[in-house]
Design a protein around this motif. Structure first.
Motif, PDB file in Angstrom:
ATOM      1  N   ILE A  47       0.962  -1.244  -0.101  1.00 48.10           N
ATOM      2  CA  ILE A  47      -0.156  -0.041  -0.022  1.00 48.10           C
ATOM      3  C   ILE A  47       0.873   1.244  -0.035  1.00 48.10           C
ATOM      4  CG2 ILE A  47      -1.555   1.250   1.379  1.00 48.10           C
ATOM      5  CD1 ILE A  47      -2.869  -1.520   2.284  1.00 48.10           C
ATOM      6  N   SER A  48       2.058   1.266   0.816  1.00 45.70           N
ATOM      7  CA  SER A  48       2.566   2.519   0.980  1.00 45.70           C
ATOM      8  C   SER A  48       4.012   2.490   0.361  1.00 45.70           C
ATOM      9  CB  SER A  48       2.880   2.650   2.322  1.00 45.70           C
ATOM     10  OG  SER A  48       3.618   1.732   3.022  1.00 45.70           O
ATOM     11  N   ASP A  49       4.326   1.460  -0.029  1.00 48.80           N
ATOM     12  CA  ASP A  49       5.674   1.143  -0.988  1.00 48.80           C
ATOM     13  C   ASP A  49       6.646   1.311   0.294  1.00 48.80           C
ATOM     14  OD1 ASP A  49       7.310   0.799  -3.060  1.00 48.80           O
ATOM     15  OD2 ASP A  49       7.656   2.816  -3.645  1.00 48.80           O
ATOM     16  N   ARG A  50       6.418   0.755   1.320  1.00 45.96           N
ATOM     17  CA  ARG A  50       7.572   0.917   2.341  1.00 45.96           C
ATOM     18  C   ARG A  50       8.664  -0.126   2.348  1.00 45.96           C
ATOM     19  NH1 ARG A  50       8.798  -0.957   7.626  1.00 45.96           N
ATOM     20  NH2 ARG A  50       7.139  -2.656   7.687  1.00 45.96           N
ATOM     21  N   ASP A  51       9.866   0.279   2.601  1.00 44.39           N
ATOM     22  CA  ASP A  51      11.037  -0.557   2.758  1.00 44.39           C
ATOM     23  C   ASP A  51      11.252  -0.927   3.986  1.00 44.39           C
ATOM     24  OD1 ASP A  51      13.401  -1.695   2.424  1.00 44.39           O
ATOM     25  OD2 ASP A  51      14.506  -0.302   1.496  1.00 44.39           O
ATOM     26  N   PRO A  52      10.903  -2.350   4.293  1.00 45.99           N
ATOM     27  CA  PRO A  52      11.424  -2.516   5.739  1.00 45.99           C
ATOM     28  C   PRO A  52      12.555  -2.696   6.347  1.00 45.99           C
ATOM     29  CG  PRO A  52       9.993  -4.518   4.372  1.00 45.99           C
ATOM     30  CD  PRO A  52      10.503  -3.418   3.274  1.00 45.99           C
ATOM     31  N   ASN A  53      13.601  -2.182   5.333  1.00 47.68           N
ATOM     32  CA  ASN A  53      14.929  -2.256   5.860  1.00 47.68           C
ATOM     33  C   ASN A  53      15.452  -0.740   5.885  1.00 47.68           C
ATOM     34  OD1 ASN A  53      15.773  -4.818   5.059  1.00 47.68           O
ATOM     35  ND2 ASN A  53      15.646  -4.670   2.973  1.00 47.68           N
ATOM     36  N   SER A  54      14.512   0.091   5.996  1.00 46.13           N
ATOM     37  CA  SER A  54      14.608   1.533   5.990  1.00 46.13           C
ATOM     38  C   SER A  54      13.700   1.819   7.182  1.00 46.13           C
ATOM     39  CB  SER A  54      14.294   2.512   4.791  1.00 46.13           C
ATOM     40  OG  SER A  54      15.356   1.974   3.908  1.00 46.13           O
ATOM     41  N   PRO A  55      13.997   3.015   7.992  1.00 48.07           N
ATOM     42  CA  PRO A  55      12.965   3.506   9.011  1.00 48.07           C
ATOM     43  C   PRO A  55      11.764   3.923   8.380  1.00 48.07           C
ATOM     44  CG  PRO A  55      15.286   4.577   9.102  1.00 48.07           C
ATOM     45  CD  PRO A  55      15.180   3.933   8.010  1.00 48.07           C
ATOM     46  N   SER A  56      10.764   3.584   9.103  1.00 44.78           N
ATOM     47  CA  SER A  56       9.220   3.724   8.455  1.00 44.78           C
ATOM     48  C   SER A  56       8.841   5.132   9.005  1.00 44.78           C
ATOM     49  CB  SER A  56       8.377   2.877   9.347  1.00 44.78           C
ATOM     50  OG  SER A  56       8.286   3.132  10.858  1.00 44.78           O
ATOM     51  N   LEU A  57       7.571   5.696   8.639  1.00 45.29           N
ATOM     52  CA  LEU A  57       7.249   6.995   9.061  1.00 45.29           C
ATOM     53  C   LEU A  57       7.373   7.105  10.510  1.00 45.29           C
ATOM     54  CD1 LEU A  57       5.822   9.577   8.384  1.00 45.29           C
ATOM     55  CD2 LEU A  57       3.784   8.316   8.436  1.00 45.29           C
ATOM     56  N   TRP A  58       7.026   6.067  11.459  1.00 50.54           N
ATOM     57  CA  TRP A  58       6.876   5.948  12.809  1.00 50.54           C
ATOM     58  C   TRP A  58       8.173   5.935  13.366  1.00 50.54           C
ATOM     59  CZ3 TRP A  58       2.265   7.947  12.755  1.00 50.54           C
ATOM     60  CH2 TRP A  58       1.464   7.603  11.939  1.00 50.54           C
ATOM     61  N   ASP A  59       9.122   5.651  12.744  1.00 50.82           N
ATOM     62  CA  ASP A  59      10.542   5.325  13.406  1.00 50.82           C
ATOM     63  C   ASP A  59      11.700   6.448  13.003  1.00 50.82           C
ATOM     64  OD1 ASP A  59      10.009   2.685  14.397  1.00 50.82           O
ATOM     65  OD2 ASP A  59      10.176   1.777  12.533  1.00 50.82           O
ATOM     66  N   SER A  60      11.080   7.559  12.400  1.00 54.32           N
ATOM     67  CA  SER A  60      11.874   8.448  12.052  1.00 54.32           C
ATOM     68  C   SER A  60      11.324   9.983  12.063  1.00 54.32           C
ATOM     69  CB  SER A  60      12.463   8.084  10.375  1.00 54.32           C
ATOM     70  OG  SER A  60      13.178   9.250   9.911  1.00 54.32           O
ATOM     71  N   SER A  61      11.745  10.739  12.917  1.00 52.77           N
ATOM     72  CA  SER A  61      11.571  11.976  12.740  1.00 52.77           C
ATOM     73  C   SER A  61      11.675  12.920  11.594  1.00 52.77           C
ATOM     74  CB  SER A  61      12.127  12.868  14.193  1.00 52.77           C
ATOM     75  OG  SER A  61      13.561  12.910  13.816  1.00 52.77           O
ATOM     76  N   ARG A  62      12.590  12.448  10.905  1.00 55.49           N
ATOM     77  CA  ARG A  62      12.796  13.382   9.672  1.00 55.49           C
ATOM     78  C   ARG A  62      11.914  12.750   8.536  1.00 55.49           C
ATOM     79  NH1 ARG A  62      18.643  12.619   6.328  1.00 55.49           N
ATOM     80  NH2 ARG A  62      17.451  11.133   4.780  1.00 55.49           N
ATOM     81  N   ASN A  63      11.321  11.512   8.682  1.00 53.87           N
ATOM     82  CA  ASN A  63      10.181  11.155   7.667  1.00 53.87           C
ATOM     83  C   ASN A  63       9.133  11.849   8.204  1.00 53.87           C
ATOM     84  OD1 ASN A  63      11.836   9.360   6.082  1.00 53.87           O
ATOM     85  ND2 ASN A  63      11.114   7.637   7.516  1.00 53.87           N
ATOM     86  N   GLN A  64       8.739  12.003   9.442  1.00 50.03           N
ATOM     87  CA  GLN A  64       7.546  12.852   9.822  1.00 50.03           C
ATOM     88  C   GLN A  64       7.546  14.355   9.531  1.00 50.03           C
ATOM     89  OE1 GLN A  64       6.928  12.192  13.856  1.00 50.03           O
ATOM     90  NE2 GLN A  64       7.283   9.813  13.679  1.00 50.03           N
ATOM     91  N   GLU A  65       8.789  14.813   9.611  1.00 49.94           N
ATOM     92  CA  GLU A  65       8.768  16.100   8.952  1.00 49.94           C
ATOM     93  C   GLU A  65       8.822  16.590   7.687  1.00 49.94           C
ATOM     94  OE1 GLU A  65      12.784  17.069  10.797  1.00 49.94           O
ATOM     95  OE2 GLU A  65      12.064  17.113  12.954  1.00 49.94           O
ATOM     96  N   ALA A  66       9.155  15.420   6.946  1.00 46.11           N
ATOM     97  CA  ALA A  66       8.980  15.348   5.491  1.00 46.11           C
ATOM     98  C   ALA A  66       7.603  15.257   5.111  1.00 46.11           C
ATOM     99  CB  ALA A  66       9.745  14.260   4.965  1.00 46.11           C
ATOM    100  N   MET A  67       6.862  14.572   5.906  1.00 46.05           N
ATOM    101  CA  MET A  67       5.386  14.296   5.433  1.00 46.05           C
ATOM    102  C   MET A  67       4.760  15.694   5.868  1.00 46.05           C
ATOM    103  SD  MET A  67       2.556  12.091   7.282  1.00 46.05           S
ATOM    104  CE  MET A  67       0.680  12.615   7.811  1.00 46.05           C
TER     105      MET A  67
END
Length: 419
Positions: free
Chosen positions: A175-195
């Motif tokens: 659904i979200s094209d998530r790569d399990p080998n990289s930090p998820s949205l929930w595991d990364s403040s940088r990802n959250q800031e990008a969203m």
């Protein structure tokens, strides 16, 4: 009398000033209803453009590969990166065109839900001290602009849906094209800031665009925050990280855009709202998704209760992948309860949708190999199959299934809900 008239004029001015800006020309939430610009109840009847910006494996006959980045990598191993990029560019050029939107309007749909992939809107570039800074990828915005123009010409609405968020928002990686080998949205403040930065940029660019009915902030989160074994988040009772990112995103959008209706989805693929509500923003709707469940009143009763309890509209942001008979019953049920809907998807490889993308011999050979069921095709044949598939994704090359359209729009007309 003169004093009374002055007082009346003052009260009228106060009332006018108190009307939210979004009421002037914008679709918005009004208590338990979604209403059009003039305040009339609006039933959104639409299709989701699944597979355009975010490919799910099953849509390509590649259920085993699941996520788009995996499909892309496997294709690249056969035809190379340059031809892989050519295929994806042609796919995006052809899958959704003005002809698709014109047809939807003729058929009787009034809206489109656009599943967005964050990588089509954001480029990350190295900055000072090894940090990254956001640079906007204009391709995504150009495609949104073009889609808005097509919809505007047909007096239709657009719902922007963040389908693949930075890092990915769920364990259901297709659904979200998530790569399990990289930090998820929930595991990364940088990802959250990008969203949050992406929604802020969308708000900045489109705050005055009345064709956009709403911002669907995060598609189908499915994550166990309290219990890591609860992969889908269906047993979650608090949903704190989900609530927090909604609050932060809403705050960021509202600092720029007070016009557009916001749409939030619960955990467990848009169905678990425990701990998320209430939301302070009054121009916000709830979206639930309905697949493979009964079409009885009881099947949507939990969402109807949320609508009444929190005085918010309901919208079914995704439903489909079933029979025409189920479609008729599901549409009738929802419209009887004043709920709009967006079916999934407009087109894919395979039946069950208004349009079907035809496959070709070379692509079928490639897909069989990628599924582990056949021999490896030559580079020439694989390349030819991919490019033919991209061209055949165009509206005029699709197989049309008017029975699916009639199941949806026919049931809608018979529902008695306003059109």
């Amino acid at each position: 009398m003169r004093h009374f008239l002055r007082l009346l004029a003052s009260l009228s001015a106060i009332c006018i000033m108190s009307i939210p800006a979004y009421a002037q020309g914008f679709v918005h939430a009004h208590h338990t209803q979604i209403v059009a610009a003039k305040g009339n109840p609006l039933i959104l009847r639409g299709m989701g453009l699944g597979g355009w910006m975010v490919q799910e494996g099953y849509m390509m006959g590649l259920s085993n590969l699941k996520a788009q980045h995996v499909i892309r990598e496997r294709i690249s191993q056969i035809v190379g990166k340059k031809d892989t990029e050519r295929f994806y560019r042609s796919w995006r050029d052809n899958l959704v065109t003005k002809a698709d939107i014109d047809a939807m309007a003729r058929w009787g749909f009034n809206s489109v839900r656009l599943p967005m992939h964050w990588k089509l809107f954001i480029k990350e570039t190295p900055g000072k001290n090894g940090e990254s800074s956001i640079v906007w990828n204009e391709e995504g915005f150009r495609r949104v602009d073009r889609l808005i123009a097509w919809l505007k010409a047909n007096k239709m609405y657009l719902i922007l849906d963040l389908h693949a968020a930075p890092g990915g928002q769920g364990h259901d990686i297709a659904i979200s094209d998530r790569d399990p080998n990289s930090p998820s949205l929930w595991d990364s403040s940088r990802n959250q800031e990008a969203m949050i930065a992406l929604w802020s940029e969308i708000a900045r660019r489109y705050k005055n665009e009345t064709t956009i009915a709403g911002y669907d902030l995060l598609n189908e989160p499915n994550w166990g925050f309290q219990d890591k074994e609860d992969k889908g988040g269906c047993r979650e009772t608090e949903n704190r990280p989900l609530r927090e990112i909604y609050e932060r995103t809403i705050h960021a959008i509202r600092s720029i855009d007070s016009n557009h209706m916001l749409i939030i989805e619960g955990n467990c693929w848009g169905n678990n709202y425990a701990g998320i509500l209430p939301i302070a923003d009054r121009n916000t709707a709830l979206s639930f998704h309905k697949y493979w469940t009964p079409t009885t009143q009881g099947s949507i009763e939990p969402f109807l209760k949320l609508r009444q309890q929190y005085d918010m509209p309901l919208w079914n942001g995704e439903s489909g992948e079933n029979t025409n008979d189920w479609y008729k019953r599901a549409v009738t049920l929802q419209e009887k309860n004043g709920i709009g809907w967006s079916w999934w998807p407009l087109k894919k490889l395979g039946r069950g949708n208004p349009l079907e993308i035809k496959t070709n011999t070379n692509y079928r050979q490639l897909a069989a190999y990628l599924r582990g069921e056949g021999k490896k095709p030559t580079v020439k044949d694989a390349r030819a199959g991919l490019m033919r598939l991209a061209r055949d994704s165009r509206f005029d090359r699709n197989t049309h299934h008017p029975d699916v359209v009639e199941a949806l729009i026919g049931a809608s007309r018979k529902s008695g809900a306003p059109h």
